[in-house]
Design a protein around this motif. Sequence first.
Motif, PDB file in Angstrom:
ATOM      1  N   SER A 216      11.940  -4.902   2.186  1.00  0.00           N
ATOM      2  CA  SER A 216      11.034  -5.160   1.061  1.00  0.00           C
ATOM      3  C   SER A 216       9.640  -4.630   1.384  1.00  0.00           C
ATOM      4  CB  SER A 216      10.950  -6.665   0.788  1.00  0.00           C
ATOM      5  OG  SER A 216      10.010  -6.908  -0.241  1.00  0.00           O
ATOM      6  N   LEU A 217       9.081  -3.896   0.446  1.00  0.00           N
ATOM      7  CA  LEU A 217       7.742  -3.323   0.644  1.00  0.00           C
ATOM      8  C   LEU A 217       6.732  -3.809  -0.385  1.00  0.00           C
ATOM      9  CD1 LEU A 217       8.788   0.347   1.473  1.00  0.00           C
ATOM     10  CD2 LEU A 217       8.205  -1.491   3.069  1.00  0.00           C
ATOM     11  N   SER A 218       7.141  -4.721  -1.265  1.00  0.00           N
ATOM     12  CA  SER A 218       6.255  -5.124  -2.358  1.00  0.00           C
ATOM     13  C   SER A 218       4.946  -5.750  -1.871  1.00  0.00           C
ATOM     14  CB  SER A 218       6.972  -6.074  -3.319  1.00  0.00           C
ATOM     15  OG  SER A 218       7.428  -7.221  -2.642  1.00  0.00           O
ATOM     16  N   SER A 219       4.958  -6.454  -0.751  1.00  0.00           N
ATOM     17  CA  SER A 219       3.698  -7.033  -0.256  1.00  0.00           C
ATOM     18  C   SER A 219       2.743  -5.932   0.195  1.00  0.00           C
ATOM     19  CB  SER A 219       3.952  -8.036   0.871  1.00  0.00           C
ATOM     20  OG  SER A 219       4.501  -7.392   1.998  1.00  0.00           O
ATOM     21  N   TYR A 220       3.289  -4.861   0.785  1.00  0.00           N
ATOM     22  CA  TYR A 220       2.455  -3.722   1.170  1.00  0.00           C
ATOM     23  C   TYR A 220       1.885  -3.035  -0.069  1.00  0.00           C
ATOM     24  CZ  TYR A 220       4.166  -4.111   5.950  1.00  0.00           C
ATOM     25  OH  TYR A 220       4.457  -4.565   7.213  1.00  0.00           O
ATOM     26  N   VAL A 221       2.722  -2.876  -1.089  1.00  0.00           N
ATOM     27  CA  VAL A 221       2.272  -2.250  -2.337  1.00  0.00           C
ATOM     28  C   VAL A 221       1.162  -3.086  -2.961  1.00  0.00           C
ATOM     29  CG1 VAL A 221       2.963  -1.576  -4.677  1.00  0.00           C
ATOM     30  CG2 VAL A 221       4.475  -1.093  -2.747  1.00  0.00           C
ATOM     31  N   ALA A 222       1.324  -4.402  -2.979  1.00  0.00           N
ATOM     32  CA  ALA A 222       0.281  -5.277  -3.538  1.00  0.00           C
ATOM     33  C   ALA A 222      -1.018  -5.124  -2.750  1.00  0.00           C
ATOM     34  CB  ALA A 222       0.756  -6.726  -3.531  1.00  0.00           C
ATOM     35  N   ASP A 223      -0.930  -5.064  -1.430  1.00  0.00           N
ATOM     36  CA  ASP A 223      -2.129  -4.870  -0.607  1.00  0.00           C
ATOM     37  C   ASP A 223      -2.801  -3.533  -0.920  1.00  0.00           C
ATOM     38  OD1 ASP A 223      -1.731  -7.319   0.628  1.00  0.00           O
ATOM     39  OD2 ASP A 223      -0.835  -6.443   2.445  1.00  0.00           O
ATOM     40  N   MET A 224      -1.985  -2.493  -1.113  1.00  0.00           N
ATOM     41  CA  MET A 224      -2.551  -1.177  -1.425  1.00  0.00           C
ATOM     42  C   MET A 224      -3.226  -1.165  -2.791  1.00  0.00           C
ATOM     43  SD  MET A 224       0.077   1.568   0.257  1.00  0.00           S
ATOM     44  CE  MET A 224       1.626   0.681   0.120  1.00  0.00           C
ATOM     45  N   GLN A 225      -2.682  -1.906  -3.756  1.00  0.00           N
ATOM     46  CA  GLN A 225      -3.325  -1.978  -5.076  1.00  0.00           C
ATOM     47  C   GLN A 225      -4.682  -2.668  -4.967  1.00  0.00           C
ATOM     48  OE1 GLN A 225      -2.017  -0.413  -8.055  1.00  0.00           O
ATOM     49  NE2 GLN A 225      -1.021   0.497  -6.288  1.00  0.00           N
ATOM     50  N   LYS A 226      -4.782  -3.660  -4.094  1.00  0.00           N
ATOM     51  CA  LYS A 226      -6.076  -4.325  -3.868  1.00  0.00           C
ATOM     52  C   LYS A 226      -7.084  -3.357  -3.257  1.00  0.00           C
ATOM     53  CE  LYS A 226      -3.965  -8.844  -3.293  1.00  0.00           C
ATOM     54  NZ  LYS A 226      -3.542  -9.861  -2.326  1.00  0.00           N
ATOM     55  N   VAL A 227      -6.608  -2.476  -2.378  1.00  0.00           N
ATOM     56  CA  VAL A 227      -7.470  -1.450  -1.796  1.00  0.00           C
ATOM     57  C   VAL A 227      -7.982  -0.517  -2.886  1.00  0.00           C
ATOM     58  CG1 VAL A 227      -7.456   0.606  -0.314  1.00  0.00           C
ATOM     59  CG2 VAL A 227      -6.498  -1.547   0.525  1.00  0.00           C
ATOM     60  N   LEU A 228      -7.106  -0.122  -3.800  1.00  0.00           N
ATOM     61  CA  LEU A 228      -7.511   0.779  -4.881  1.00  0.00           C
ATOM     62  C   LEU A 228      -8.552   0.143  -5.799  1.00  0.00           C
ATOM     63  CD1 LEU A 228      -4.241   2.585  -5.977  1.00  0.00           C
ATOM     64  CD2 LEU A 228      -6.255   3.580  -4.885  1.00  0.00           C
ATOM     65  N   GLU A 229      -8.449  -1.167  -6.021  1.00  0.00           N
ATOM     66  CA  GLU A 229      -9.417  -1.861  -6.874  1.00  0.00           C
ATOM     67  C   GLU A 229     -10.846  -1.697  -6.351  1.00  0.00           C
ATOM     68  OE1 GLU A 229      -8.178  -5.938  -7.007  1.00  0.00           O
ATOM     69  OE2 GLU A 229      -6.404  -5.490  -8.222  1.00  0.00           O
ATOM     70  N   LYS A 230     -11.004  -1.490  -5.057  1.00  0.00           N
ATOM     71  CA  LYS A 230     -12.324  -1.372  -4.438  1.00  0.00           C
ATOM     72  C   LYS A 230     -12.860   0.057  -4.428  1.00  0.00           C
ATOM     73  CE  LYS A 230     -11.292  -5.252  -1.433  1.00  0.00           C
ATOM     74  NZ  LYS A 230     -11.029  -5.677  -0.047  1.00  0.00           N
ATOM     75  N   GLN A 231     -12.011   1.026  -4.791  1.00  0.00           N
ATOM     76  CA  GLN A 231     -12.422   2.429  -4.754  1.00  0.00           C
ATOM     77  C   GLN A 231     -13.299   2.766  -5.956  1.00  0.00           C
ATOM     78  OE1 GLN A 231     -11.580   4.357  -1.950  1.00  0.00           O
ATOM     79  NE2 GLN A 231     -10.928   2.296  -1.360  1.00  0.00           N
ATOM     80  N   ARG A 232     -14.295   3.557  -5.736  1.00  0.00           N
ATOM     81  CA  ARG A 232     -15.228   3.978  -6.786  1.00  0.00           C
ATOM     82  C   ARG A 232     -14.871   5.371  -7.293  1.00  0.00           C
ATOM     83  NH1 ARG A 232     -17.750  -0.491  -7.680  1.00  0.00           N
ATOM     84  NH2 ARG A 232     -18.932  -1.445  -6.006  1.00  0.00           N
ATOM     85  N   GLY A 233     -15.102   5.599  -8.582  1.00  0.00           N
ATOM     86  CA  GLY A 233     -14.989   6.934  -9.149  1.00  0.00           C
ATOM     87  C   GLY A 233     -13.590   7.377  -9.510  1.00  0.00           C
ATOM     88  N   ILE A 234     -12.614   6.471  -9.435  1.00  0.00           N
ATOM     89  CA  ILE A 234     -11.242   6.841  -9.754  1.00  0.00           C
ATOM     90  C   ILE A 234     -10.649   5.862 -10.758  1.00  0.00           C
ATOM     91  CG2 ILE A 234     -10.770   7.894  -7.510  1.00  0.00           C
ATOM     92  CD1 ILE A 234      -9.036   5.163  -7.080  1.00  0.00           C
ATOM     93  N   THR A 235      -9.575   6.303 -11.400  1.00  0.00           N
ATOM     94  CA  THR A 235      -8.697   5.397 -12.139  1.00  0.00           C
ATOM     95  C   THR A 235      -7.328   5.553 -11.500  1.00  0.00           C
ATOM     96  OG1 THR A 235      -8.160   7.070 -13.802  1.00  0.00           O
ATOM     97  CG2 THR A 235      -9.992   5.584 -14.300  1.00  0.00           C
ATOM     98  N   TYR A 236      -6.481   4.552 -11.681  1.00  0.00           N
ATOM     99  CA  TYR A 236      -5.167   4.620 -11.057  1.00  0.00           C
ATOM    100  C   TYR A 236      -4.155   3.853 -11.884  1.00  0.00           C
ATOM    101  CZ  TYR A 236      -6.389  -0.040  -9.409  1.00  0.00           C
ATOM    102  OH  TYR A 236      -6.761  -1.346  -9.358  1.00  0.00           O
ATOM    103  N   GLN A 237      -2.895   4.210 -11.662  1.00  0.00           N
ATOM    104  CA  GLN A 237      -1.795   3.550 -12.353  1.00  0.00           C
ATOM    105  C   GLN A 237      -0.638   3.409 -11.376  1.00  0.00           C
ATOM    106  OE1 GLN A 237      -0.192   5.744 -15.672  1.00  0.00           O
ATOM    107  NE2 GLN A 237       1.375   4.247 -16.069  1.00  0.00           N
TER     108      GLN A 237
END
Length: 108
Positions: free
Chosen positions: A17-38
């Motif tokens: 299972s990798l969903s916890s890693y994916v959730a952590d990575m989405q939290k990292v993306l929330e902190k990034q400036r100048g981008i949008t993501y999906q």
Amino acid sequence: MAIAEVTVIPIGTGTTSLSSYVADMQKVLEKQRGITYQLTSMSTIIEGPLNEVFTAIAALHEAPFLSGAQRVSTSVKIDDRRDKPDASSVQKLQSVQEKLVSRQTRPN
């Protein structure tokens, strides 16, 4: 604007299972400036200026290590179109949809 498709695979995690890693990575993306993501079921799409996209990719790649992974494999595809300033994932999909509709309304 650049569009990147990024797949980050933590290896040696002790579980399939990798969903916890994916959730952590989405939290990292929330902190990034100048981008949008999906988030998609197989990858993440990131859009923005190329340097900001690369910064976000580096942060994504690092995130599984911070969560305990011992090895990480990251695959990246980048579409960097500079002849149209508004080139985005949404615009690309709209263009395809318009062509599909025009083909359906054309007489055979």
